[in-house]
Write a protein that holds these residues in place. Sequence first.
Motif, PDB file in Angstrom:
ATOM      1  N   UNK A   7       0.817  -1.212   0.000  1.00 56.60           N
ATOM      2  CA  UNK A   7       0.000   0.000   0.000  1.00 56.60           C
ATOM      3  C   UNK A   7       0.853   1.266   0.000  1.00 56.60           C
ATOM      4  N   UNK A   8       1.967   1.255   0.716  1.00 49.56           N
ATOM      5  CA  UNK A   8       2.842   2.431   0.695  1.00 49.56           C
ATOM      6  C   UNK A   8       3.490   2.603  -0.674  1.00 49.56           C
ATOM      7  N   UNK A   9       3.796   1.516  -1.346  1.00 48.49           N
ATOM      8  CA  UNK A   9       4.341   1.607  -2.705  1.00 48.49           C
ATOM      9  C   UNK A   9       3.332   2.147  -3.695  1.00 48.49           C
ATOM     10  N   UNK A  10       2.087   1.701  -3.583  1.00 48.89           N
ATOM     11  CA  UNK A  10       1.034   2.209  -4.469  1.00 48.89           C
ATOM     12  C   UNK A  10       0.764   3.680  -4.174  1.00 48.89           C
ATOM     13  N   UNK A  11       0.765   4.048  -2.906  1.00 51.97           N
ATOM     14  CA  UNK A  11       0.558   5.444  -2.542  1.00 51.97           C
ATOM     15  C   UNK A  11       1.685   6.328  -3.079  1.00 51.97           C
ATOM     16  N   UNK A  12       2.914   5.860  -2.975  1.00 53.74           N
ATOM     17  CA  UNK A  12       4.031   6.642  -3.518  1.00 53.74           C
ATOM     18  C   UNK A  12       3.962   6.704  -5.041  1.00 53.74           C
ATOM     19  N   UNK A  13       3.474   5.645  -5.682  1.00 56.17           N
ATOM     20  CA  UNK A  13       3.300   5.668  -7.131  1.00 56.17           C
ATOM     21  C   UNK A  13       2.249   6.696  -7.537  1.00 56.17           C
TER      22      UNK A  13
ATOM     23  N   UNK B 122       9.035  -0.848  -8.653  1.00 54.32           N
ATOM     24  CA  UNK B 122       9.928  -1.901  -8.156  1.00 54.32           C
ATOM     25  C   UNK B 122       9.681  -2.192  -6.674  1.00 54.32           C
ATOM     26  N   UNK B 123       9.318  -1.184  -5.922  1.00 51.50           N
ATOM     27  CA  UNK B 123       8.971  -1.372  -4.517  1.00 51.50           C
ATOM     28  C   UNK B 123       7.714  -2.229  -4.387  1.00 51.50           C
ATOM     29  N   UNK B 124       6.728  -2.000  -5.257  1.00 55.42           N
ATOM     30  CA  UNK B 124       5.505  -2.797  -5.257  1.00 55.42           C
ATOM     31  C   UNK B 124       5.813  -4.238  -5.657  1.00 55.42           C
ATOM     32  N   UNK B 125       6.654  -4.428  -6.667  1.00 53.34           N
ATOM     33  CA  UNK B 125       7.045  -5.777  -7.094  1.00 53.34           C
ATOM     34  C   UNK B 125       7.752  -6.514  -5.966  1.00 53.34           C
ATOM     35  N   UNK B 126       8.617  -5.818  -5.243  1.00 59.73           N
ATOM     36  CA  UNK B 126       9.328  -6.440  -4.129  1.00 59.73           C
ATOM     37  C   UNK B 126       8.376  -6.829  -2.998  1.00 59.73           C
TER      38      UNK B 126
ATOM     39  N   UNK C  50       8.779 -14.882 -10.992  1.00 57.72           N
ATOM     40  CA  UNK C  50       8.213 -13.565 -10.731  1.00 57.72           C
ATOM     41  C   UNK C  50       9.314 -12.514 -10.595  1.00 57.72           C
ATOM     42  N   UNK C  51      10.408 -12.850  -9.929  1.00 54.82           N
ATOM     43  CA  UNK C  51      11.524 -11.912  -9.819  1.00 54.82           C
ATOM     44  C   UNK C  51      12.159 -11.627 -11.176  1.00 54.82           C
ATOM     45  N   UNK C  52      12.258 -12.643 -12.026  1.00 53.54           N
ATOM     46  CA  UNK C  52      12.806 -12.435 -13.365  1.00 53.54           C
ATOM     47  C   UNK C  52      11.914 -11.481 -14.158  1.00 53.54           C
ATOM     48  N   UNK C  53      10.602 -11.661 -14.066  1.00 56.38           N
ATOM     49  CA  UNK C  53       9.679 -10.767 -14.757  1.00 56.38           C
ATOM     50  C   UNK C  53       9.732  -9.358 -14.174  1.00 56.38           C
ATOM     51  N   UNK C  54       9.922  -9.235 -12.873  1.00 52.74           N
ATOM     52  CA  UNK C  54      10.068  -7.922 -12.253  1.00 52.74           C
ATOM     53  C   UNK C  54      11.325  -7.214 -12.704  1.00 52.74           C
ATOM     54  N   UNK C  55      12.422  -7.957 -12.852  1.00 52.22           N
ATOM     55  CA  UNK C  55      13.669  -7.375 -13.339  1.00 52.22           C
ATOM     56  C   UNK C  55      13.514  -6.951 -14.797  1.00 52.22           C
ATOM     57  N   UNK C  56      12.809  -7.760 -15.584  1.00 50.39           N
ATOM     58  CA  UNK C  56      12.575  -7.385 -16.983  1.00 50.39           C
ATOM     59  C   UNK C  56      11.738  -6.113 -17.079  1.00 50.39           C
ATOM     60  N   UNK C  57      10.776  -5.959 -16.196  1.00 49.43           N
ATOM     61  CA  UNK C  57       9.961  -4.739 -16.170  1.00 49.43           C
ATOM     62  C   UNK C  57      10.808  -3.534 -15.819  1.00 49.43           C
ATOM     63  N   UNK C  58      11.707  -3.686 -14.870  1.00 51.61           N
ATOM     64  CA  UNK C  58      12.586  -2.590 -14.494  1.00 51.61           C
ATOM     65  C   UNK C  58      13.558  -2.219 -15.593  1.00 51.61           C
ATOM     66  N   UNK C  59      14.106  -3.215 -16.264  1.00 54.72           N
ATOM     67  CA  UNK C  59      15.048  -2.957 -17.356  1.00 54.72           C
ATOM     68  C   UNK C  59      14.334  -2.284 -18.519  1.00 54.72           C
TER      69      UNK C  59
END
Length: 89
Positions: free
Chosen positions: A8-14, A29-33, A56-65
Amino acid sequence: MLSFFIFLSGVLSLILVRKHFLLSLLSLEFVILSIFFFMYYFFYFCFFDFFFGVVFLVLGVCEGVLGLSLIVFLFRSSDNCYVDNLVLC
């Protein structure tokens, strides 16, 4: 419970920094983590299978890249060297 609060804090910051590209990517990335932490605890107590977490972590890294490459493209396509110009109006 802690991972839900982090989510929720990640979504709020987004929502609050939605006009700045780099801070938006950091919030995503905070929400993914936080989702990964929730999945880790869920799989630890229920299934004992952590392979989906790695995927899921691999897909999160791909999203960040992908997001960072879009920022680099935007930065190089403009003739300015200022990061403050990466703000949507």
